[in-house]
Design a protein around this motif. Structure first.
Motif, PDB file in Angstrom:
ATOM      1  N   LEU A   1       0.827  -1.198   0.000  1.00 15.44           N
ATOM      2  CA  LEU A   1       0.000   0.000   0.000  1.00 15.44           C
ATOM      3  C   LEU A   1       0.867   1.256   0.000  1.00 15.44           C
ATOM      4  O   LEU A   1       1.841   1.348   0.750  1.00 15.44           O
ATOM      5  CB  LEU A   1      -0.903   0.014   1.232  1.00 15.44           C
ATOM      6  N   TYR A   2       0.474   2.200  -0.836  1.00 18.16           N
ATOM      7  CA  TYR A   2       1.140   3.496  -0.930  1.00 18.16           C
ATOM      8  C   TYR A   2       0.198   4.566  -0.407  1.00 18.16           C
ATOM      9  O   TYR A   2      -0.990   4.317  -0.170  1.00 18.16           O
ATOM     10  CB  TYR A   2       1.528   3.790  -2.387  1.00 18.16           C
TER      11      TYR A   2
ATOM     12  N   ASP B   1      -1.345   6.897  -1.850  1.00 17.42           N
ATOM     13  CA  ASP B   1      -2.548   7.076  -2.673  1.00 17.42           C
ATOM     14  C   ASP B   1      -3.599   5.984  -2.440  1.00 17.42           C
ATOM     15  O   ASP B   1      -4.744   6.148  -2.847  1.00 17.42           O
ATOM     16  CB  ASP B   1      -2.149   7.120  -4.151  1.00 17.42           C
ATOM     17  N   ASP B   2      -3.219   4.896  -1.792  1.00 19.91           N
ATOM     18  CA  ASP B   2      -4.142   3.799  -1.506  1.00 19.91           C
ATOM     19  C   ASP B   2      -4.871   3.984  -0.177  1.00 19.91           C
ATOM     20  O   ASP B   2      -5.772   3.201   0.145  1.00 19.91           O
ATOM     21  CB  ASP B   2      -3.385   2.467  -1.453  1.00 19.91           C
ATOM     22  N   LEU B   3      -4.465   4.986   0.598  1.00 22.53           N
ATOM     23  CA  LEU B   3      -4.983   5.161   1.954  1.00 22.53           C
ATOM     24  C   LEU B   3      -5.964   6.314   2.038  1.00 22.53           C
ATOM     25  O   LEU B   3      -5.833   7.305   1.311  1.00 22.53           O
ATOM     26  CB  LEU B   3      -3.823   5.406   2.924  1.00 22.53           C
ATOM     27  N   SER B   4      -6.943   6.178   2.964  1.00 25.01           N
ATOM     28  CA  SER B   4      -7.909   7.256   3.184  1.00 25.01           C
ATOM     29  C   SER B   4      -8.329   7.261   4.651  1.00 25.01           C
ATOM     30  O   SER B   4      -8.315   6.223   5.324  1.00 25.01           O
ATOM     31  CB  SER B   4      -9.139   7.078   2.288  1.00 25.01           C
ATOM     32  N   VAL B   5      -8.705   8.436   5.121  1.00 29.48           N
ATOM     33  CA  VAL B   5      -9.187   8.570   6.492  1.00 29.48           C
ATOM     34  C   VAL B   5     -10.442   7.712   6.652  1.00 29.48           C
ATOM     35  O   VAL B   5     -11.306   7.697   5.776  1.00 29.48           O
ATOM     36  CB  VAL B   5      -9.469  10.044   6.832  1.00 29.48           C
ATOM     37  N   GLY B   6     -10.498   6.986   7.751  1.00 27.60           N
ATOM     38  CA  GLY B   6     -11.626   6.086   8.014  1.00 27.60           C
ATOM     39  C   GLY B   6     -11.391   4.659   7.546  1.00 27.60           C
ATOM     40  O   GLY B   6     -12.146   3.755   7.917  1.00 27.60           O
ATOM     41  N   GLN B   7     -10.365   4.449   6.744  1.00 33.97           N
ATOM     42  CA  GLN B   7     -10.045   3.103   6.262  1.00 33.97           C
ATOM     43  C   GLN B   7      -9.668   2.217   7.451  1.00 33.97           C
ATOM     44  O   GLN B   7      -8.982   2.647   8.371  1.00 33.97           O
ATOM     45  CB  GLN B   7      -8.894   3.187   5.264  1.00 33.97           C
ATOM     46  N   ARG B   8     -10.152   0.965   7.428  1.00 35.48           N
ATOM     47  CA  ARG B   8      -9.927   0.047   8.545  1.00 35.48           C
ATOM     48  C   ARG B   8      -9.193  -1.199   8.082  1.00 35.48           C
ATOM     49  O   ARG B   8      -9.377  -1.654   6.953  1.00 35.48           O
ATOM     50  CB  ARG B   8     -11.258  -0.341   9.187  1.00 35.48           C
ATOM     51  N   PHE B   9      -8.408  -1.732   8.997  1.00 39.02           N
ATOM     52  CA  PHE B   9      -7.671  -2.972   8.777  1.00 39.02           C
ATOM     53  C   PHE B   9      -7.883  -3.851  10.003  1.00 39.02           C
ATOM     54  O   PHE B   9      -7.839  -3.364  11.134  1.00 39.02           O
ATOM     55  CB  PHE B   9      -6.170  -2.698   8.609  1.00 39.02           C
ATOM     56  N   ILE B  10      -8.112  -5.139   9.777  1.00 31.11           N
ATOM     57  CA  ILE B  10      -8.273  -6.088  10.879  1.00 31.11           C
ATOM     58  C   ILE B  10      -7.299  -7.231  10.647  1.00 31.11           C
ATOM     59  O   ILE B  10      -7.261  -7.819   9.563  1.00 31.11           O
ATOM     60  CB  ILE B  10      -9.726  -6.604  10.974  1.00 31.11           C
ATOM     61  N   SER B  11      -6.525  -7.528  11.672  1.00 30.10           N
ATOM     62  CA  SER B  11      -5.486  -8.557  11.557  1.00 30.10           C
ATOM     63  C   SER B  11      -6.029  -9.952  11.824  1.00 30.10           C
ATOM     64  O   SER B  11      -7.156 -10.126  12.306  1.00 30.10           O
ATOM     65  CB  SER B  11      -4.365  -8.274  12.559  1.00 30.10           C
TER      66      SER B  11
ATOM     67  N   PRO C   1       0.115  -3.744   4.866  1.00 29.00           N
ATOM     68  CA  PRO C   1       1.407  -3.868   4.161  1.00 29.00           C
ATOM     69  C   PRO C   1       1.807  -2.566   3.460  1.00 29.00           C
ATOM     70  O   PRO C   1       1.650  -2.404   2.256  1.00 29.00           O
ATOM     71  CB  PRO C   1       1.136  -4.992   3.164  1.00 29.00           C
ATOM     72  N   ILE C   2       2.316  -1.634   4.249  1.00 30.06           N
ATOM     73  CA  ILE C   2       2.706  -0.323   3.728  1.00 30.06           C
ATOM     74  C   ILE C   2       4.034  -0.452   2.981  1.00 30.06           C
ATOM     75  O   ILE C   2       5.007  -0.991   3.525  1.00 30.06           O
ATOM     76  CB  ILE C   2       2.836   0.710   4.874  1.00 30.06           C
TER      77      ILE C   2
ATOM     78  N   PHE D   1       4.863   6.991   1.767  1.00 31.66           N
ATOM     79  CA  PHE D   1       5.259   7.585   0.492  1.00 31.66           C
ATOM     80  C   PHE D   1       4.264   7.239  -0.604  1.00 31.66           C
ATOM     81  O   PHE D   1       3.663   6.177  -0.594  1.00 31.66           O
ATOM     82  CB  PHE D   1       6.651   7.086   0.089  1.00 31.66           C
ATOM     83  N   SER D   2       4.145   8.140  -1.574  1.00 31.80           N
ATOM     84  CA  SER D   2       3.307   7.854  -2.738  1.00 31.80           C
ATOM     85  C   SER D   2       4.060   6.919  -3.674  1.00 31.80           C
ATOM     86  O   SER D   2       5.287   6.776  -3.574  1.00 31.80           O
ATOM     87  CB  SER D   2       2.921   9.150  -3.463  1.00 31.80           C
ATOM     88  N   LYS D   3       3.342   6.295  -4.559  1.00 32.19           N
ATOM     89  CA  LYS D   3       3.956   5.376  -5.520  1.00 32.19           C
ATOM     90  C   LYS D   3       4.955   6.114  -6.410  1.00 32.19           C
ATOM     91  O   LYS D   3       6.015   5.588  -6.731  1.00 32.19           O
ATOM     92  CB  LYS D   3       2.866   4.707  -6.363  1.00 32.19           C
ATOM     93  N   VAL D   4       4.654   7.340  -6.778  1.00 35.49           N
ATOM     94  CA  VAL D   4       5.543   8.130  -7.631  1.00 35.49           C
ATOM     95  C   VAL D   4       6.894   8.333  -6.936  1.00 35.49           C
ATOM     96  O   VAL D   4       7.948   8.133  -7.535  1.00 35.49           O
ATOM     97  CB  VAL D   4       4.902   9.508  -7.952  1.00 35.49           C
TER      98      VAL D   4
END
Length: 152
Positions: free
Chosen positions: A2-3, A5-15, A73-74, A142-145
């Motif tokens: 994940l870069y 640009d793939d992230l946003s506020v409120g996005q959730r991850f569960i392990s 996976p950042i 970091f961004s993908k660019v």
């Protein structure tokens, strides 16, 4: 991976879950946090707060780090700038820990537009959905660019 640009506020991850084994709790405590309520099952029973063997909070934190890396996976890794941790309930042998993570803020750098500080809140829970630990953490993402330019 994940870069930015793939992230946003409120996005959730569960392990996934991670089982805290007695042998691992004792080994970690003997090496890094040698206090009787972490290293001696009989002495821990007499402790006024824990009333039984408890994993070191730092051990719980280390397990949470592993769970973060598996569920978020950042690209370029979870490079932290700071974290505020709260241990709310003891982690015990046999506990099945998992983390639930929510992105709370993304602050793009003005001087480095292809990177940002990403803030996230974590709740570490056991198999009974009891809250063991919380943390508020900031990482550099970091961004993908930016990542593509650094490999050229």
């Amino acid at each position: 991976m994940l870069y930015l640009d793939d992230l946003s506020v409120g996005q959730r991850f569960i392990s996934n879950r991670y089982e805290m084994r007695l042998e691992e709790i004792l080994q970690f405590a003997k090496q890094y946090d040698p206090q009787s309520f972490h290293t001696d099952t009989e002495a821990a029973k007499q402790h006024q707060i824990f009333k039984g063997l408890a994993a070191s909070g730092w051990h719980t934190s280390a397990v949470c780090m592993r769970l973060w890396t598996e569920c978020m996976p950042i690209a370029n890794g979870l490079v932290g700038t700071d974290s505020h941790v709260r241990w709310l309930k003891p982690t015990r042998a046999g506990d099945q820990i998992h983390v639930e993570v929510e992105i709370t803020q993304i602050r793009r750098s003005k001087s480095k537009p292809h990177q940002a500080i990403v803030s996230y809140h974590t709740e570490a829970l056991n198999q009974h959905h009891e809250l063991l630990m919380t943390s508020d953490t900031n990482i550099v993402v970091f961004s993908k660019v930016s990542s593509a330019a650094s490999t050229s």
